[in-house]
Structures are given as C-alpha cells and as structure tokens.
Design a protein around this motif. Structure first.
Motif, PDB file in Angstrom:
ATOM      1  N   THR A  85      47.284  39.158  36.129  1.00  0.00           N
ATOM      2  CA  THR A  85      46.412  39.454  37.267  1.00  0.00           C
ATOM      3  C   THR A  85      44.956  39.504  36.845  1.00  0.00           C
ATOM      4  O   THR A  85      44.067  38.992  37.544  1.00  0.00           O
ATOM      5  CB  THR A  85      46.821  40.790  37.908  1.00  0.00           C
ATOM      6  OG1 THR A  85      48.187  40.720  38.319  1.00  0.00           O
ATOM      7  CG2 THR A  85      45.941  41.112  39.103  1.00  0.00           C
ATOM      8  N   ILE A  86      44.682  40.133  35.695  1.00  0.00           N
ATOM      9  CA  ILE A  86      43.307  40.193  35.194  1.00  0.00           C
ATOM     10  C   ILE A  86      42.764  38.788  34.963  1.00  0.00           C
ATOM     11  O   ILE A  86      41.602  38.483  35.283  1.00  0.00           O
ATOM     12  CB  ILE A  86      43.270  41.026  33.901  1.00  0.00           C
ATOM     13  CG1 ILE A  86      43.475  42.514  34.231  1.00  0.00           C
ATOM     14  CG2 ILE A  86      41.954  40.820  33.152  1.00  0.00           C
ATOM     15  CD1 ILE A  86      43.690  43.385  33.007  1.00  0.00           C
ATOM     16  N   LEU A  91      39.687  33.574  38.819  1.00  0.00           N
ATOM     17  CA  LEU A  91      39.704  32.585  39.898  1.00  0.00           C
ATOM     18  C   LEU A  91      39.464  33.247  41.250  1.00  0.00           C
ATOM     19  O   LEU A  91      38.692  32.732  42.076  1.00  0.00           O
ATOM     20  CB  LEU A  91      41.047  31.856  39.904  1.00  0.00           C
ATOM     21  CG  LEU A  91      41.310  30.919  41.098  1.00  0.00           C
ATOM     22  CD1 LEU A  91      40.297  29.779  41.115  1.00  0.00           C
ATOM     23  CD2 LEU A  91      42.737  30.383  41.053  1.00  0.00           C
ATOM     24  N   PHE A  92      40.109  34.397  41.473  1.00  0.00           N
ATOM     25  CA  PHE A  92      39.939  35.085  42.764  1.00  0.00           C
ATOM     26  C   PHE A  92      38.473  35.433  43.031  1.00  0.00           C
ATOM     27  O   PHE A  92      38.047  35.498  44.187  1.00  0.00           O
ATOM     28  CB  PHE A  92      40.758  36.371  42.801  1.00  0.00           C
ATOM     29  CG  PHE A  92      42.244  36.180  42.571  1.00  0.00           C
ATOM     30  CD1 PHE A  92      42.849  34.962  42.828  1.00  0.00           C
ATOM     31  CD2 PHE A  92      43.030  37.215  42.098  1.00  0.00           C
ATOM     32  CE1 PHE A  92      44.216  34.775  42.614  1.00  0.00           C
ATOM     33  CE2 PHE A  92      44.381  37.052  41.888  1.00  0.00           C
ATOM     34  CZ  PHE A  92      44.977  35.822  42.138  1.00  0.00           C
ATOM     35  N   SER A  93      37.720  35.657  41.967  1.00  0.00           N
ATOM     36  CA  SER A  93      36.327  36.068  42.129  1.00  0.00           C
ATOM     37  C   SER A  93      35.440  34.967  42.677  1.00  0.00           C
ATOM     38  O   SER A  93      34.361  35.249  43.220  1.00  0.00           O
ATOM     39  CB  SER A  93      35.760  36.553  40.784  1.00  0.00           C
ATOM     40  OG  SER A  93      36.481  37.659  40.296  1.00  0.00           O
ATOM     41  N   VAL A  94      35.867  33.712  42.533  1.00  0.00           N
ATOM     42  CA  VAL A  94      35.000  32.599  42.933  1.00  0.00           C
ATOM     43  C   VAL A  94      35.583  31.737  44.040  1.00  0.00           C
ATOM     44  O   VAL A  94      34.859  30.940  44.633  1.00  0.00           O
ATOM     45  CB  VAL A  94      34.667  31.706  41.709  1.00  0.00           C
ATOM     46  CG1 VAL A  94      33.858  32.492  40.692  1.00  0.00           C
ATOM     47  CG2 VAL A  94      35.931  31.148  41.058  1.00  0.00           C
ATOM     48  N   PRO A 103      46.485  34.988  50.503  1.00  0.00           N
ATOM     49  CA  PRO A 103      46.318  33.909  49.514  1.00  0.00           C
ATOM     50  C   PRO A 103      46.683  34.332  48.094  1.00  0.00           C
ATOM     51  O   PRO A 103      47.246  33.535  47.327  1.00  0.00           O
ATOM     52  CB  PRO A 103      44.831  33.557  49.632  1.00  0.00           C
ATOM     53  CG  PRO A 103      44.425  34.030  50.980  1.00  0.00           C
ATOM     54  CD  PRO A 103      45.238  35.247  51.241  1.00  0.00           C
ATOM     55  N   VAL A 104      46.362  35.582  47.725  1.00  0.00           N
ATOM     56  CA  VAL A 104      46.703  36.053  46.377  1.00  0.00           C
ATOM     57  C   VAL A 104      48.221  36.091  46.202  1.00  0.00           C
ATOM     58  O   VAL A 104      48.764  35.607  45.198  1.00  0.00           O
ATOM     59  CB  VAL A 104      46.087  37.439  46.118  1.00  0.00           C
ATOM     60  CG1 VAL A 104      46.632  38.031  44.819  1.00  0.00           C
ATOM     61  CG2 VAL A 104      44.566  37.349  46.047  1.00  0.00           C
ATOM     62  N   ALA A 105      48.930  36.669  47.181  1.00  0.00           N
ATOM     63  CA  ALA A 105      50.387  36.753  47.088  1.00  0.00           C
ATOM     64  C   ALA A 105      51.016  35.361  47.127  1.00  0.00           C
ATOM     65  O   ALA A 105      51.958  35.073  46.370  1.00  0.00           O
ATOM     66  CB  ALA A 105      50.934  37.616  48.221  1.00  0.00           C
ATOM     67  N   ALA A 180      32.519  48.222  43.619  1.00  0.00           N
ATOM     68  CA  ALA A 180      31.771  46.963  43.577  1.00  0.00           C
ATOM     69  C   ALA A 180      32.716  45.762  43.674  1.00  0.00           C
ATOM     70  O   ALA A 180      32.411  44.774  44.353  1.00  0.00           O
ATOM     71  CB  ALA A 180      30.947  46.888  42.299  1.00  0.00           C
ATOM     72  N   ILE A 181      33.866  45.843  43.001  1.00  0.00           N
ATOM     73  CA  ILE A 181      34.837  44.739  43.063  1.00  0.00           C
ATOM     74  C   ILE A 181      35.305  44.514  44.488  1.00  0.00           C
ATOM     75  O   ILE A 181      35.426  43.372  44.949  1.00  0.00           O
ATOM     76  CB  ILE A 181      36.015  45.034  42.114  1.00  0.00           C
ATOM     77  CG1 ILE A 181      35.569  44.868  40.658  1.00  0.00           C
ATOM     78  CG2 ILE A 181      37.200  44.119  42.405  1.00  0.00           C
ATOM     79  CD1 ILE A 181      36.589  45.324  39.645  1.00  0.00           C
ATOM     80  N   GLN A 182      35.565  45.603  45.219  1.00  0.00           N
ATOM     81  CA  GLN A 182      35.997  45.441  46.608  1.00  0.00           C
ATOM     82  C   GLN A 182      34.841  45.009  47.506  1.00  0.00           C
ATOM     83  O   GLN A 182      35.052  44.262  48.471  1.00  0.00           O
ATOM     84  CB  GLN A 182      36.598  46.749  47.115  1.00  0.00           C
ATOM     85  CG  GLN A 182      37.924  47.106  46.452  1.00  0.00           C
ATOM     86  CD  GLN A 182      38.697  48.158  47.218  1.00  0.00           C
ATOM     87  OE1 GLN A 182      38.138  48.919  47.985  1.00  0.00           O
ATOM     88  NE2 GLN A 182      40.001  48.210  46.988  1.00  0.00           N
ATOM     89  N   GLN A 183      33.634  45.460  47.204  1.00  0.00           N
ATOM     90  CA  GLN A 183      32.483  45.088  48.040  1.00  0.00           C
ATOM     91  C   GLN A 183      32.129  43.614  47.894  1.00  0.00           C
ATOM     92  O   GLN A 183      31.815  42.940  48.886  1.00  0.00           O
ATOM     93  CB  GLN A 183      31.270  45.949  47.668  1.00  0.00           C
ATOM     94  CG  GLN A 183      31.418  47.427  47.990  1.00  0.00           C
ATOM     95  CD  GLN A 183      31.358  47.726  49.465  1.00  0.00           C
ATOM     96  OE1 GLN A 183      30.726  47.004  50.235  1.00  0.00           O
ATOM     97  NE2 GLN A 183      32.028  48.782  49.887  1.00  0.00           N
ATOM     98  N   VAL A 184      32.168  43.086  46.641  1.00  0.00           N
ATOM     99  CA  VAL A 184      31.747  41.699  46.409  1.00  0.00           C
ATOM    100  C   VAL A 184      32.913  40.728  46.371  1.00  0.00           C
ATOM    101  O   VAL A 184      32.715  39.519  46.360  1.00  0.00           O
ATOM    102  CB  VAL A 184      30.918  41.581  45.108  1.00  0.00           C
ATOM    103  CG1 VAL A 184      29.752  42.542  45.125  1.00  0.00           C
ATOM    104  CG2 VAL A 184      31.790  41.823  43.868  1.00  0.00           C
ATOM    105  N   GLY A 185      34.159  41.257  46.308  1.00  0.00           N
ATOM    106  CA  GLY A 185      35.327  40.391  46.324  1.00  0.00           C
ATOM    107  C   GLY A 185      35.679  39.787  44.991  1.00  0.00           C
ATOM    108  O   GLY A 185      36.262  38.693  44.936  1.00  0.00           O
ATOM    109  N   GLY A 186      35.372  40.458  43.897  1.00  0.00           N
ATOM    110  CA  GLY A 186      35.726  39.935  42.578  1.00  0.00           C
ATOM    111  C   GLY A 186      34.984  40.673  41.484  1.00  0.00           C
ATOM    112  O   GLY A 186      34.369  41.723  41.720  1.00  0.00           O
ATOM    113  N   TYR A 187      35.052  40.136  40.286  1.00  0.00           N
ATOM    114  CA  TYR A 187      34.367  40.752  39.158  1.00  0.00           C
ATOM    115  C   TYR A 187      32.859  40.794  39.413  1.00  0.00           C
ATOM    116  O   TYR A 187      32.267  39.834  39.911  1.00  0.00           O
ATOM    117  CB  TYR A 187      34.639  39.971  37.877  1.00  0.00           C
ATOM    118  CG  TYR A 187      36.043  40.140  37.336  1.00  0.00           C
ATOM    119  CD1 TYR A 187      36.520  41.387  36.961  1.00  0.00           C
ATOM    120  CD2 TYR A 187      36.884  39.040  37.185  1.00  0.00           C
ATOM    121  CE1 TYR A 187      37.808  41.545  36.455  1.00  0.00           C
ATOM    122  CE2 TYR A 187      38.168  39.183  36.675  1.00  0.00           C
ATOM    123  CZ  TYR A 187      38.621  40.439  36.319  1.00  0.00           C
ATOM    124  OH  TYR A 187      39.896  40.584  35.819  1.00  0.00           O
TER     125      TYR A 187
END
Length: 696
Positions: A85-86, A91-94, A103-105, A180-187
């Motif tokens: 997952t890490i 990929l999820f971040s971009v 989409p993740v599942a 921040a991860i939840q606010q911006v949607g990724g790392y």
C-alpha cells in the motif's frame, strides 16, 4: 428423469471443455475483472467500502502460501499489504482519483487477479488454529483496551487531555501529516505547495509518511469517503488509529516470537513465551511510546519484528519469501527510517546463512529488489533532494523519552542468547540467523552509542529509539530459551498407578498450560496491585499500562483546550493564537493545537513558536468566572507582563496572516485592542473569554 440428468451432465461437460480452451479462459478472467470493478463501485455506492478492504485482505491471505496456521497467513498478509500500500500510494498520489476508495479497491483486486493468473494459484486458506493464537490475539486486545480505557466512554471534550498525551507536540505533528495526506489526496511531497501550509515546514519531505498514509487510507475506507471531515472528528479518529497501530505492534512482535521458535518448540511452550512477551508489551515500558506520541515508531517496530522473523525463518517458497521481505523492508523504511540500519544488518546475517538458497532463486529476489530497494531508500533520499534535514545533527537531538532499564535489557539479552546457543539449537539455520541478527544489532547499537557519547557527551533521544529496536530483537529471539526446560520424567509411583482416563489427562494438561500462560504474563509485569502511584515511573506493584489506564497521564494544557472547545474555536477555520496561561509553553502548545486543527500549522508555526519568549500574559489560570459572568484577573500588572505584551506586539506584527487572539487577562486585552486600533492593516481580532469559554 435420467434423461434430464444425463443432458445436464452433457451440458456441463461441454461448458467445461469450452472454458478450458484459450478463448474460454480469457472470457473467465475478463468476467472476473469486470466483476471486481463492479463490486468495488457497488460497495462504494452502498457506503460499504470496509467490505472491499476486507475482500482485498482475505484475498491476499488466500493467495499466499506461507504459514501453516490461519493466523500466520493473516499476519503475513497484513505485513505484505502494509508495504504494498505504501508503494502503491506513490501512484495514488498522482493519478486523478487520488485516495477515492472505489478506484483503489478495484486496482487492488485487479492486482490480486493478476497474481492468481500469473502464478496459477487459487484462493486457499489453512484451517489450522493453535492455542498460542489466542495468546497472541489476547495480547493485542489487552494493549488496545488499556490505551482506549481513558477515552472509551467519553466524548471529544473529555478526551482532549489524552489525545495529545504528554503534550510534547509529536502527535500533533503526526496528525498534521495524516491530515495533509487526506487534504491533498496523497503524499505531501508530491503536493508541496499545499502541504507546506498544513504541516511543520519541511516535514512533508523530511519525515517518512508511511504510517500516516496507511492510517489516512484506512480512514478513507472506514468512512467510505475521501472527502476530509471536520478536523476535530479527524483528530479523534486519528487517536483510534494510533491505538490500533500499537495493538498491531504487539501482535506482530508476539507472533514473530512464535514464528522464530518454530516447530522445535511445542505450541504450549510457545504459548507460554508469547504470554510473557505479550504481557510485557501490553503493560511494560514500551507502552510509553504511545503516550510519548511515537506513533510512527510503534507501527515501524511492528513491521520490523515481522521482517527479522522472516529473515530468520523464511517461508518455504522463495517467491513468497522475496515478496514478503521486500514489502516489509519498504514498510519499515517508510514508517521509521532509523530502523533501516538494523534491518540491513539483519539481512546480511540472513544472507550469510541462506546464501545457497538465495543463489538458487536469485531471479525472484533480484526482481523484488529492483522495486523494493529504490522505494525503501526514498525516505532517506528525499530530505537530500527536496527537504532540509541534516541527518547527522538530527540524530543528536535531545527529546523527552522514558529511559529503558539497562539491567532488564541485559538480562533479556542473556536469556535470548542462551536459548540460541544451546547444543540442540545451534544446528538450526533459523536460530543461527537470529543469533547473527542479535550480534549485528548489538554492534550497531554500540557504534551509535559511541557516536552520541563522542559528539554530545552522553546518549540522547534517538539512542533510546535504537534500544527499542534492540529490545524487539531480543523479544523475538526468546522462543528457543524454553528448550532449556526439560519435561520431568514420571515418578515410579505414577508409572505403577492405574492409567488415568484420556479426558482427565486432557483436562490436567489444559489446566497446566493455562496456569503456565498466566504465570508468564504475571512474571512479565502483567499484574498490578493497589492504588496507582506515579512519579516518573510506576510505584510498587504497578505497571506502565495501569498508569495510563488510570488517567494520570494528561497533557499540561488540557484546561486551555477545554476553554477553547467551549468557545467553539477548535477547528473553526479561523487562524488563532491562545493566551490563556501564564506558562509560555502552555500557550505555545494550545496555539499549535489550534493551528493544526485549522490546517494552517505550516504558515503559523514560526509565529506561534515565538510565544516561548512571552511571559506574564495571563497572571493566573482561568479557574472560575466572576459573579457577573466576567473573568477576574488573577494578579496585578507587572514588568514581566509589560515586557511580554511588548514582545507580543512584535510577534503579531510579523504574523503572515491575520490572527484572532484569545486572551484571559483584562489588561492584556485592553493593550492588544489599542495595538489593533493602531495597526488596522494586521486585521487582528481580540477576544477575551472566561473559564467556560464564553466571550466577555
């Protein structure tokens, strides 16, 4: 009737023949691919994304072929999914959907289908359940209940003294990364411009954020929504994720102890050892890692325990071994990079013993290493590329931490070494690797000790962190020590006595096993007696878990937070500075809490930290309101107060954004209102409250 049955059999045979061909197999796999994506989006539409996460978890466990017991498979699946997952979150971040659960599942289930197609494996779970499973799970549950006890039956306001524990600010910073991860949607380092406003300056790149990504993504699936919630609700949920993380750490270390012990130790004896290890972790000094707010370290230690256990006793199938180790090394690095060194040394010890096996299956290990090594090194490289961290000086920083007892660690290490050097165990490759890991870990610890002593004259914060890793190594290696205990030979009188019934023997053996487990848990410190006493360390007959569960550990600025909560200032989105205490650090920490919950910690951290030089702002705590409902001043104006207000004016003038200033003292309020009138360009808003949080 017979004609119909024969026709049905013929139809079934024809379908099977068609599906067994290349076109039929493609149709089946294509249908499964469509089905998993439909399932992922249907679960999201029904707000049942936790069900998708469960399918991914069970599916991962069912495709593994490591571990003979059901709990083995589930623990290994959790470790594999942690690292995977890490890595996938890069990929999820971009990608356009960021952390959206459907989409993740869907992508995760597609990956499982790809693995099943490439390997020819079909879902299969072992049915074997061991007595020691109950001990391992009970240890994790006991630690979770202990940590949750002070806040389990109260709301957010009553939980405030415990959410930030000792109040040193680490949990606030951890939560800001999670937020921040939840606010911006990724790392955060992929979205630096946005993340810098939310987290401590530079933290989005300097600090490994694997723990925060796992918690943030888990929270998204638990809520069935990637949209950020209110910050106070998110902070409360983050606390529960930290509790789950510590319980996972306890389960991982206890399970790793059993895994390393292996079949040479009977399950009942392994249960006894696991009971001691679990009781120590659920009640001992390592529990202070939770209330000292070391959330990332605790989860990293859990993955670290799994990694050293698999290095010592790798799974039979080399492909599974390579993938699991690669995922766990990534998880350790992204949760707590300090443990990369002991993991690397542990790998060297494993390679020295299993070199022929690795050479035989070098393609599998090389293929995994091509992906895992660069990803694992990324947290160490990022600070050099886009961050500002000086690693050498950072490792010499001091910080509040409970010192590990050296005498206990010396005894623990002796017991672990004695179990590994016993004549009957020296031939075991797993025990030899574990012995090498202990030696390598001890050597790394000695080098780090010398570095700190020569640099600053003594050991400081991060040396205790390395001691935590050394302690976990020793706990994982404890299993073989019980082999020194020989089973007593039956007495002649017993041999001559009539044979007992099988039911009586089973009852007697079960009673003996339970008694041994309970005794091991008590000897490891799992029992506390009498009223809780705490003066930096637990009193007689106390343990660390009992101290936390008693509610004695509270942050020093809880009163200020309750006043701000009553005033509805927590997380209301207005940049705020709180001046409700005569202790400057209380004002700093309370203001930092407001900034974190308002998502502007990055912009205000420098301004709020300057409050450490401002004294005399509130000459008394807000203990009671005046009879008229207005706050009473507790002390006369002094030179200290005048100097504090003068410094405060300079701080407010330098603030990058307009502030709401919440005060307690009437004279300070008047002076700040005069300053606000003189400098309307600053956009200051001065609010005075009483102890109930009501504006005065």
């Amino acid at each position: 009737m017979l004609y119909r049955l024969s026709g049905l059999r013929g139809l079934t045979a024809r379908c099977r023949t068609r599906l067994s061909g290349p076109g039929g197999r493609a149709a089946v796999w294509g249908g499964l691919l469509v089905l998993v994506w439909l399932f992922a989006f249907a679960a999201h539409a029904l707000h049942a994304d936790p069900l998708s996460a469960l399918v991914v978890f069970v599916g991962t466990a069912s495709l593994l072929r490591a571990g003979s017991a059901l709990l083995d498979r589930f623990v290994l699946a959790a470790g594999l999914l942690g690292g995977a997952t890490i890595t996938a979150a890069l990929l999820f971040s971009v990608w356009p959907w960021h952390l959206e659960p459907a989409p993740v599942a869907g992508s995760a289930m597609t990956a499982l289908l790809a693995v099943a197609f490439a390997t020819g494996r079909r879902p299969k779970l072992p049915r074997k359940v061991l007595w020691s499973d109950a001990v391992i799970l009970a240890s994790g549950a006991a630690s979770a209940i202990t940590l949750a006890w002070p806040v389990a039956r109260v709301g957010f306001k009553q939980s405030l003294p415990y959410l930030t524990a000792v109040g040193q600010g680490d949990r606030l910073r951890h939560f800001s990364l999670f937020d921040a991860i939840q606010q911006v949607g990724g790392y955060g380092f992929f979205h630096s411009d946005q993340a810098r406003e939310i987290v401590l300056p530079g933290m989005e790149a300097n600090y490994p954020s694997g723990t925060h990504m796992l918690y943030a993504l888990g929270d998204v699936f638990a809520r069935s929504s990637a949209d950020p919630s209110t910050s106070t609700a998110a902070f409360h949920r983050y606390y529960w994720w930290a509790v789950i993380g510590y319980a996972f750490f306890v389960v991982c270390v206890t399970w790793a102890c059993r895994w390393v012990a292996g079949p040479a130790v009977s399950d009942r004896r392994r249960a006894v050892v696991c009971a001691g290890v679990g009781a120590y972790l659920a009640t001992g000094v390592l529990m202070t890692g939770f209330w000292n707010e070391s959330d990332a370290e605790m989860l990293g230690l859990g993955f670290f325990a799994l990694a050293v256990a698999l290095i010592a006793r790798p799974p039979v199938k080399d492909g599974d071994s390579a993938v699991l180790l690669g995922a766990l090394v990534v998880a350790v690095s992204w949760c707590y990079s300090l443990f990369l060194v002991p993991i690397a040394l542990a790998g060297v010890a494993g390679l020295a013993v299993y070199r022929k096996r690795v050479r035989r299956s070098w393609r599998a290990y090389a293929a995994v290493a091509v992906v895992a090594v660069p990803v694992a090194l990324l947290p160490a490289v990022l600070p050099k590329l886009v961050g500002t961290l000086n690693v050498g000086s950072h490792l010499l920083l001091a910080g509040p931490i409970v010192r590990m007892q050296r005498r206990f660690l010396a005894g623990l290490a002796i017991v672990a070494f004695l179990g590994l050097v016993r004549a009957g165990t020296r031939r075991s490759p797993a025990y030899r690797v574990m012995f090498g890991q202990l030696l390598a870990g001890g050597a790394a610890l000695a080098v780090f000790w010398a570095y700190q002593v020569l640099s600053v004259g003594g050991t400081v914060y991060y040396f205790e962190k390395m001691l935590h890793a050394w302690t976990v190594l020793c706990l994982v290696a404890l299993g073989p020590a019980v082999l020194w205990l020989r089973r007593a030979a039956p007495r002649p009188s017993m041999a001559a006595s009539p044979r007992s019934s099988p039911a009586l023997l089973r009852t007697r053996n079960a009673f003996g096993a339970v008694a041994a487990v309970v005794a091991a848990a008590i000897l490891a410190g799992g029992l506390h007696w009498g009223r809780v006493q705490y003066d930096g360390r637990p009193g007689p007959d106390m343990n660390w878990g009992a101290v936390w569960a008693s509610g004695r550990i509270q942050n020093p600025y809880a009163d200020s937070l309750k006043v701000l909560y009553n005033a509805k200032f927590l997380g209301d989105g207005v940049p705020t500075m709180a001046l409700l205490s005569d202790q400057h650090w209380v004002n700093v920490d309370a203001s930092n809490t407001l900034a974190v919950l308002n998502h502007d910690y990055g912009r205000l951290q420098k301004t709020l930290y300057a409050l450490k030089d401002v004294d005399g702002i509130a000459p008394g705590e807000p203990l009671r309101p005046a009879p008229t409902g207005k706050a009473l001043p507790y002390g006369d104006r002094s030179e200290v107060t005048e100097r504090g207000v003068a410094r405060l004016r300079r701080i407010l003038a330098a603030s990058p954004i307009p502030l709401r200033v919440v005060v307690w003292d009437p004279w300070v309020e008047r002076e700040l209102r005069k300053f606000a009138a003189q400098r309307p360009d600053l956009g200051l808003r001065i609010v005075r409250v009483d102890r109930l949080g009501r504006p005065v």
